[in-house]
Design an enzyme around this catalytic site. Sequence first.
Site, mmCIF file in Angstrom:
data_model
loop_
_atom_site.group_PDB
_atom_site.id
_atom_site.type_symbol
_atom_site.label_atom_id
_atom_site.label_comp_id
_atom_site.label_asym_id
_atom_site.label_seq_id
_atom_site.Cartn_x
_atom_site.Cartn_y
_atom_site.Cartn_z
ATOM 1 N N CYS A 48 0.854 -1.185 0.000
ATOM 2 C CA CYS A 48 0.000 0.000 0.000
ATOM 3 C C CYS A 48 0.889 1.233 0.000
ATOM 4 O O CYS A 48 1.739 1.383 0.883
ATOM 5 C CB CYS A 48 -0.899 -0.013 1.235
ATOM 6 S SG CYS A 48 -1.836 1.509 1.488
ATOM 7 N N ASN A 49 0.698 2.102 -0.983
ATOM 8 C CA ASN A 49 1.500 3.321 -1.078
ATOM 9 C C ASN A 49 1.254 4.249 0.106
ATOM 10 O O ASN A 49 2.187 4.821 0.671
ATOM 11 C CB ASN A 49 1.166 4.058 -2.380
ATOM 12 C CG ASN A 49 1.664 3.342 -3.612
ATOM 13 O OD1 ASN A 49 2.752 3.607 -4.110
ATOM 14 N ND2 ASN A 49 0.863 2.421 -4.128
ATOM 15 N N CYS A 93 -1.340 3.709 -6.467
ATOM 16 C CA CYS A 93 -2.147 2.984 -5.477
ATOM 17 C C CYS A 93 -2.318 1.576 -6.026
ATOM 18 O O CYS A 93 -2.654 1.407 -7.207
ATOM 19 C CB CYS A 93 -3.505 3.659 -5.291
ATOM 20 S SG CYS A 93 -4.684 2.702 -4.299
#
Length: 236
Positions: free
Chosen positions: A72-73, A181
Amino acid sequence: MNMKIGVFDSGIGGLTILKELKKIMPNESYIYYADSKNNPFGEKSNEELMTITTNIVDFLISQNVKIIVIACNTATTRCLKNLKILYPNMIFIGTVPAIKVACDKNCKNTLVMATPATIKSERTHELIKDNRKKGQKITLIPCKGLANVIERKDKEKIDKLLTKYLNKYKNKNIDSIVLGCTHYSHIKKEIKSIIKDAKLFDGNKGVANETKRQLEIHNLLNNSNEKGSTKIIYNK
């Protein structure tokens, strides 16, 4: 080594990274934690997100993991630094927008699609500063709500939001789009239907390769020839 590789995200987004991990390390065993209940991470305060991520890390450690991939960014840009301090004996691999890849490919006009939290993050702006070459234009697009409707597989709202965020760039000679994302990797076809000539870049392969590299460095690779197992846990 019978220890597992732990992977987590705010739902289904990180499954794209899990897929790449399994491609290059099919003999490893994986445990994937999809925290759909707390999706989207990008709308949580820093304090809330640290509580969420530490709870997930504690759970994964209890499941005998040897490395944790933050797929997850948003969680990477906001929590990775503190998680490394809190868990000094755990190896963490983060996920950041593939801005370096787009710049290295000499793309001239790049869009970066990401959650508002990732767009605002210091790390994203560092990546632009460190990698943008002369003549390269990078436009940041905060895609509020997009990860959430992808998580819910709401096609109508996905199309509506993509039109809202991308239509204005249709005839702007965009040659690349960075998917900042992991959820966005699930809608590549829909993105390409709007901006047809752009190359799409995500960080999935890079994350998988870095995970393998770190396991090699720490002598933690599973050398078995047998195919590993995969366990997926949904927190709904």
